[in-house]
Write an enzyme that holds these catalytic residues in place. Structure first.
Site, PDB file in Angstrom:
ATOM      1  N   SER A   1       0.826  -1.195   0.000  1.00 50.88           N
ATOM      2  CA  SER A   1       0.000   0.000   0.000  1.00 50.88           C
ATOM      3  C   SER A   1       0.872   1.262   0.000  1.00 50.88           C
ATOM      4  O   SER A   1       1.642   1.467  -0.940  1.00 50.88           O
ATOM      5  CB  SER A   1      -0.970  -0.057   1.186  1.00 50.88           C
TER       6      SER A   1
ATOM      7  N   ASP B   1     -10.187  -4.985  -4.237  1.00 44.86           N
ATOM      8  CA  ASP B   1      -9.559  -4.032  -3.314  1.00 44.86           C
ATOM      9  C   ASP B   1     -10.265  -2.684  -3.442  1.00 44.86           C
ATOM     10  O   ASP B   1     -10.218  -2.041  -4.487  1.00 44.86           O
ATOM     11  CB  ASP B   1      -8.068  -3.892  -3.644  1.00 44.86           C
TER      12      ASP B   1
ATOM     13  N   HIS C   1      -7.808  -5.791   0.162  1.00 44.60           N
ATOM     14  CA  HIS C   1      -6.603  -5.057   0.544  1.00 44.60           C
ATOM     15  C   HIS C   1      -5.821  -5.832   1.604  1.00 44.60           C
ATOM     16  O   HIS C   1      -5.903  -5.539   2.805  1.00 44.60           O
ATOM     17  CB  HIS C   1      -7.008  -3.676   1.064  1.00 44.60           C
TER      18      HIS C   1
END
Length: 227
Positions: free
Chosen positions: A119, A179, A206
């Site tokens: 991320s 996601d 995610h």
């Protein structure tokens, strides 16, 4: 026959992740790569207030250990410790400290064969590689990079530094079809900046996938760097 040494990989946590929490989130991946890669986890330099945690804290609650402190790499607003990956930020507050933290880890904990980022950590890892390829002496060019739920960082020329590519080091890009934090097209845009990028999709959201199909893809990618 000489024993093959595991690859050493510096892993950059996501936003609002503690070092301990990130180690736990990568536990399944660590197990899947046992004997092939050693993962060294690193969280951001900036504490992030856990609002939910504060609301539930009792009067006897003490400060949490450093490895349990939620952290981030940089913030996208001047007055608030928040980050949005999908909006053009007003600032990239704390980014230089983030780069300094990674540079220090590479020096004191290295050497490393590769980088892994999740991320916000993936966006930072990509930026580090772009700076390395541009000749920044703080960042030796890694042999490979693995970016999970990554995106092109926005703001203050950051995106331009990535998009001016192409980035030439081998890369594996992992992202989920569902996601909702970092939509798959964001990860695909980042992958397009790397020459010969390998992509690995999964049906989830995610998180860092490490089930059997992903394990085989990780190992196939990493085996090309085994000595």
């Amino acid at each position: 026959m000489a024993t093959r040494q595991p690859l050493r990989v510096l892993c950059l946590a996501g936003f609002r992740q503690s070092e301990r929490g990130f180690r736990e989130k990568t536990g399944a991946l660590r197990k899947a790569l046992r004997g092939r890669a050693d993962l060294v986890c690193l969280s951001g330099p900036h504490p992030v207030v856990d609002v939910a945690g504060l609301e539930g804290a009792g009067p006897e609650s003490g400060p949490c250990p450093p490895e349990e402190q939620l952290r981030g790499w940089w913030f996208s607003e001047q007055e608030a410790d928040v980050f949005s990956a999908l909006k053009e930020p007003t600032v990239c507050r704390g980014l230089e400290e983030a780069l300094g933290t990674v540079a220090q880890a590479l020096t004191t904990l290295g050497p490393f064969d590769g980088l892994l980022g999740f991320s916000q950590g993936a966006a930072l890892a990509a930026l580090v590689c772009a700076l390395s390829q541009a000749g920044d002496p703080r960042f030796p060019l890694p042999r490979f990079i693995i970016l999970i739920s990554g995106f092109c960082p926005r703001g203050l020329g950051l995106q331009e530094s990535i998009l001016q590519g192409p980035l030439s080091l081998p890369s594996l890009h992992v992202f989920g079809d569902t996601d909702r934090v970092i939509p798959s097209q964001e990860s695909m845009q980042l992958a397009s900046q790397f020459t010969g990028a390998v992509t690995l999709t999964h049906s989830g959201g995610h998180f860092i996938p490490a089930a059997a199909p992903q394990r085989q893809a990780y190992l196939k990618f990493l085996d090309q760097f085994a000595e």
